[in-house]
Design a protein around this motif. Structure first.
Motif, PDB file in Angstrom:
ATOM      1  N   GLU A  79       0.912  -0.950   0.014  1.00 10.48           N
ATOM      2  CA  GLU A  79       0.055  -0.030   0.286  1.00 10.48           C
ATOM      3  C   GLU A  79       0.963   1.300  -0.166  1.00 10.48           C
ATOM      4  N   ALA A  80       2.100   1.163   0.669  1.00 11.80           N
ATOM      5  CA  ALA A  80       2.974   2.408   0.691  1.00 11.80           C
ATOM      6  C   ALA A  80       3.424   2.277  -0.606  1.00 11.80           C
ATOM      7  N   ALA A  81       4.008   1.360  -1.339  1.00 13.00           N
ATOM      8  CA  ALA A  81       4.480   1.486  -2.686  1.00 13.00           C
ATOM      9  C   ALA A  81       3.475   2.191  -3.803  1.00 13.00           C
ATOM     10  N   ALA A  82       2.198   1.700  -3.540  1.00 16.83           N
ATOM     11  CA  ALA A  82       1.207   2.470  -4.490  1.00 16.83           C
ATOM     12  C   ALA A  82       0.877   3.878  -4.158  1.00 16.83           C
ATOM     13  N   SER A  83       0.889   4.101  -2.723  1.00 19.24           N
ATOM     14  CA  SER A  83       0.637   5.494  -2.505  1.00 19.24           C
ATOM     15  C   SER A  83       1.916   6.595  -3.059  1.00 19.24           C
ATOM     16  N   ALA A  84       3.060   5.685  -3.270  1.00 21.71           N
ATOM     17  CA  ALA A  84       4.295   6.504  -3.454  1.00 21.71           C
ATOM     18  C   ALA A  84       4.074   6.736  -5.173  1.00 21.71           C
ATOM     19  N   GLY A  85       3.556   5.882  -5.528  1.00 24.95           N
ATOM     20  CA  GLY A  85       3.566   6.044  -7.249  1.00 24.95           C
ATOM     21  C   GLY A  85       4.300   4.939  -7.774  1.00 24.95           C
ATOM     22  N   ALA A  86       4.601   3.869  -7.242  1.00 21.31           N
ATOM     23  CA  ALA A  86       5.529   2.761  -7.930  1.00 21.31           C
ATOM     24  C   ALA A  86       4.689   2.187  -8.809  1.00 21.31           C
ATOM     25  N   ASP A  87       5.270   1.585 -10.044  1.00 20.95           N
ATOM     26  CA  ASP A  87       4.550   0.960 -10.948  1.00 20.95           C
ATOM     27  C   ASP A  87       4.435  -0.467 -10.469  1.00 20.95           C
ATOM     28  N   ALA A  88       5.347  -1.172  -9.802  1.00 22.56           N
ATOM     29  CA  ALA A  88       5.375  -2.401  -9.744  1.00 22.56           C
ATOM     30  C   ALA A  88       6.019  -2.606  -8.398  1.00 22.56           C
ATOM     31  N   ILE A  89       5.771  -3.871  -7.612  1.00 21.48           N
ATOM     32  CA  ILE A  89       6.100  -4.392  -6.723  1.00 21.48           C
ATOM     33  C   ILE A  89       7.075  -5.591  -6.623  1.00 21.48           C
ATOM     34  N   LYS A  90       7.846  -5.893  -6.411  1.00 24.86           N
ATOM     35  CA  LYS A  90       8.472  -7.140  -6.636  1.00 24.86           C
ATOM     36  C   LYS A  90       8.862  -7.964  -5.154  1.00 24.86           C
ATOM     37  N   LEU A  91       8.660  -9.278  -5.272  1.00 20.19           N
ATOM     38  CA  LEU A  91       9.161 -10.197  -4.198  1.00 20.19           C
ATOM     39  C   LEU A  91      10.271 -10.905  -4.561  1.00 20.19           C
ATOM     40  N   GLN A  92      10.754 -11.692  -3.621  1.00 17.72           N
ATOM     41  CA  GLN A  92      11.930 -12.839  -3.841  1.00 17.72           C
ATOM     42  C   GLN A  92      11.214 -14.043  -3.583  1.00 17.72           C
ATOM     43  N   THR A  93      11.323 -15.329  -4.500  1.00 16.51           N
ATOM     44  CA  THR A  93      10.663 -16.368  -3.902  1.00 16.51           C
ATOM     45  C   THR A  93      11.985 -17.446  -3.950  1.00 16.51           C
ATOM     46  N   TYR A  94      11.755 -17.650  -2.589  1.00 16.57           N
ATOM     47  CA  TYR A  94      12.863 -18.980  -2.227  1.00 16.57           C
ATOM     48  C   TYR A  94      12.480 -19.456  -0.883  1.00 16.57           C
ATOM     49  N   THR A  95      13.245 -20.443  -0.534  1.00 23.45           N
ATOM     50  CA  THR A  95      13.203 -20.801   0.818  1.00 23.45           C
ATOM     51  C   THR A  95      14.731 -20.756   1.407  1.00 23.45           C
ATOM     52  N   ALA A  96      15.030 -20.922   2.544  1.00 20.72           N
ATOM     53  CA  ALA A  96      16.538 -20.980   3.048  1.00 20.72           C
ATOM     54  C   ALA A  96      16.949 -22.477   2.411  1.00 20.72           C
ATOM     55  N   ASP A  97      16.105 -23.368   2.350  1.00 12.57           N
ATOM     56  CA  ASP A  97      16.680 -24.831   1.816  1.00 12.57           C
ATOM     57  C   ASP A  97      16.887 -24.791   0.368  1.00 12.57           C
ATOM     58  N   THR A  98      16.188 -23.870  -0.320  1.00  9.91           N
ATOM     59  CA  THR A  98      16.497 -23.870  -1.765  1.00  9.91           C
ATOM     60  C   THR A  98      17.669 -23.093  -2.347  1.00  9.91           C
ATOM     61  N   LEU A  99      18.507 -22.448  -1.036  1.00  7.37           N
ATOM     62  CA  LEU A  99      19.530 -21.590  -1.372  1.00  7.37           C
ATOM     63  C   LEU A  99      20.833 -21.914  -0.646  1.00  7.37           C
ATOM     64  N   THR A 100      20.682 -22.676   0.302  1.00  2.63           N
ATOM     65  CA  THR A 100      22.002 -22.989   1.054  1.00  2.63           C
ATOM     66  C   THR A 100      21.568 -24.244   2.117  1.00  2.63           C
ATOM     67  N   MET A 101      22.282 -24.648   2.954  1.00  2.00           N
ATOM     68  CA  MET A 101      22.152 -25.497   4.031  1.00  2.00           C
ATOM     69  C   MET A 101      22.474 -25.086   5.263  1.00  2.00           C
ATOM     70  N   PRO A 102      21.953 -25.657   6.576  1.00  2.56           N
ATOM     71  CA  PRO A 102      22.138 -24.977   7.646  1.00  2.56           C
ATOM     72  C   PRO A 102      23.730 -25.383   8.032  1.00  2.56           C
ATOM     73  N   GLY A 103      24.262 -24.309   8.695  1.00  2.00           N
ATOM     74  CA  GLY A 103      25.710 -24.649   9.353  1.00  2.00           C
ATOM     75  C   GLY A 103      26.758 -24.380   8.548  1.00  2.00           C
ATOM     76  N   ILE A 104      26.745 -23.938   7.375  1.00  2.85           N
ATOM     77  CA  ILE A 104      27.864 -24.221   6.353  1.00  2.85           C
ATOM     78  C   ILE A 104      28.583 -22.916   5.943  1.00  2.85           C
ATOM     79  N   HIS A 105      27.972 -21.822   6.498  1.00  2.00           N
ATOM     80  CA  HIS A 105      28.578 -20.589   6.398  1.00  2.00           C
ATOM     81  C   HIS A 105      28.335 -19.500   7.183  1.00  2.00           C
ATOM     82  N   ARG A 106      28.806 -18.690   7.831  1.00  3.36           N
ATOM     83  CA  ARG A 106      28.735 -17.488   8.644  1.00  3.36           C
ATOM     84  C   ARG A 106      29.597 -16.274   7.879  1.00  3.36           C
ATOM     85  N   ILE A 107      28.551 -15.278   7.858  1.00  7.25           N
ATOM     86  CA  ILE A 107      29.092 -13.968   7.116  1.00  7.25           C
ATOM     87  C   ILE A 107      29.922 -13.386   8.062  1.00  7.25           C
TER      88      ILE A 107
END
Length: 348
Positions: free
Chosen positions: A40-68
């Motif tokens: 709703e904030a995006a629409a009020s601001a006049g944006a043309d589109a909203i975009k999401l990111q579609t993933y799960t943690a398990d489709t990207l990586t595995m637990p415990g293999i990397h810490r930033i």
């Protein structure tokens, strides 16, 4: 000029106002209510589109293999799987979020991060796909998205020119003709010194496609400059309030900032206009306030004009300044008073 392309019924290209995409990412903070508020904030601001990111943690990586381990990162010290679990948008929210965006007159689509996400998004009949920077060499994903036959936007972060040549070539080999590239620096937040907006024109010339900007700098100056350099699309992260926190909040715009981006980027686009040296009617009227030649003192008829007799001042009611040298030594046909514009009728 780079090729236009269409998402839904919206034509995107440099002949059109910039297409502004509000990236919701993980700024919903695990609340569907907050995600809807972002839409709703995006629409009020006049944006043309909203975009999401579609993933799960398990489709990207595995637990415990990397810490930033990067003190400059907003996610320093976070374990990767845990971070992705927090940032992901639950798949059962997508339909509700997309529906609300459409109700408010915006387009809604997503960045899938693996083939299963594409299958899911196809059930929601998304009008386009975005390939994120970290997936722009994920050939199985690119092939899957291209097979859907829909417009595609791809970010160009973390990729060399040679690798980008290959990814774009692969898109074209797959028959993908409607696509855009987004100049992107994949650091969070990104320093303005690393953005190199002149690359936009090179991308347009090299690949012959529409080009935009996916921006992670703070503020709106960089995307507005990008529009002036030919960007037809602008993507920025949106948060309701940076102080509320969230995985991407530190480099996201607040609603009033997004509204300013929409307004000012469109003003920048409108100001580009065309190549012209023709004066507008209003500017022609302002020509009155340019300079011309006036008498600096009372001068009798027959007097031969000298440099001390004249001034070049505003407004432009007398002879043009280019005539200043021409009239030196010329006798006056009739007298002229101090402060009177010099005209040819005064000259013998």
């Amino acid at each position: 000029m780079s090729a236009e392309f269409t998402i839904g019924k919206r034509t995107i290209g440099t002949a059109q106002p910039p297409f502004v995409i509000a990236e919701l990412s993980g700024n919903h903070n695990r609340s569907l209510e907050r995600a809807i508020a972002l839409v709703e904030a995006a629409a009020s601001a006049g944006a043309d589109a909203i975009k999401l990111q579609t993933y799960t943690a398990d489709t990207l990586t595995m637990p415990g293999i990397h810490r930033i381990d990067n003190p400059d990162s907003p996610w320093n010290g976070r374990e990767l799987h845990e971070l992705y679990a927090e940032a992901s948008t639950p798949w059962n929210w997508h339909e509700t979020i997309f529906a609300r965006a459409r109700e408010l007159g915006m387009l809604a689509f997503s960045s899938p991060f693996d083939e299963s996400a594409v299958d899911f998004l196809e059930t929601l009949d998304v009008p386009a796909y975005k390939i994120a920077s970290f997936e722009n060499e994920h050939y199985p994903l690119i092939r899957k998205v291209a097979a859907c036959g829909k417009p595609l936007i791809m970010s160009t972060g973390v990729i060399t020119r040679t690798a980008l040549d290959e990814s774009v070539g692969y898109l074209r080999k797959l028959g993908c003709t409607e696509f855009a590239l987004l100049k992107c620096t994949s650091t969070y937040p990104a320093s303005v010194s690393t953005i190199n907006l002149h690359t936009i024109a090179d991308l347009q010339n090299r690949y012959g496609c529409q080009v935009g900007l996916s921006d992670h700098t703070l503020g709106i100056g960089v995307p507005i400059a990008a529009v002036a350099l030919g960007a037809g699309l602008i993507e920025k992260h949106l948060t309701l309030c940076r102080a509320d926190g969230g995985v991407d909040s530190s480099f996201s715009l607040e609603p009033q900032e997004l509204a300013a981006l929409v307004s000012e980027s469109r003003r920048a686009w409108e100001a580009l206009g065309k190549v012209t040296y023709k004066l507008s009617e209003k500017e022609q009227a302002q020509s009155l306030f340019k300079r011309s030649i006036y008498a600096a003192r009372d001068l009798p008829a027959g007097h031969r004009i000298g440099a001390k007799d004249l001034r070049v001042i505003r407004p432009s009611c007398g002879l043009h300044p280019r005539d200043y040298e021409r009239v030196q030594g010329v006798a006056l046909r009739k007298a002229i008073s101090e402060g009177e514009p010099l005209r040819d009728e005064h000259l013998s």
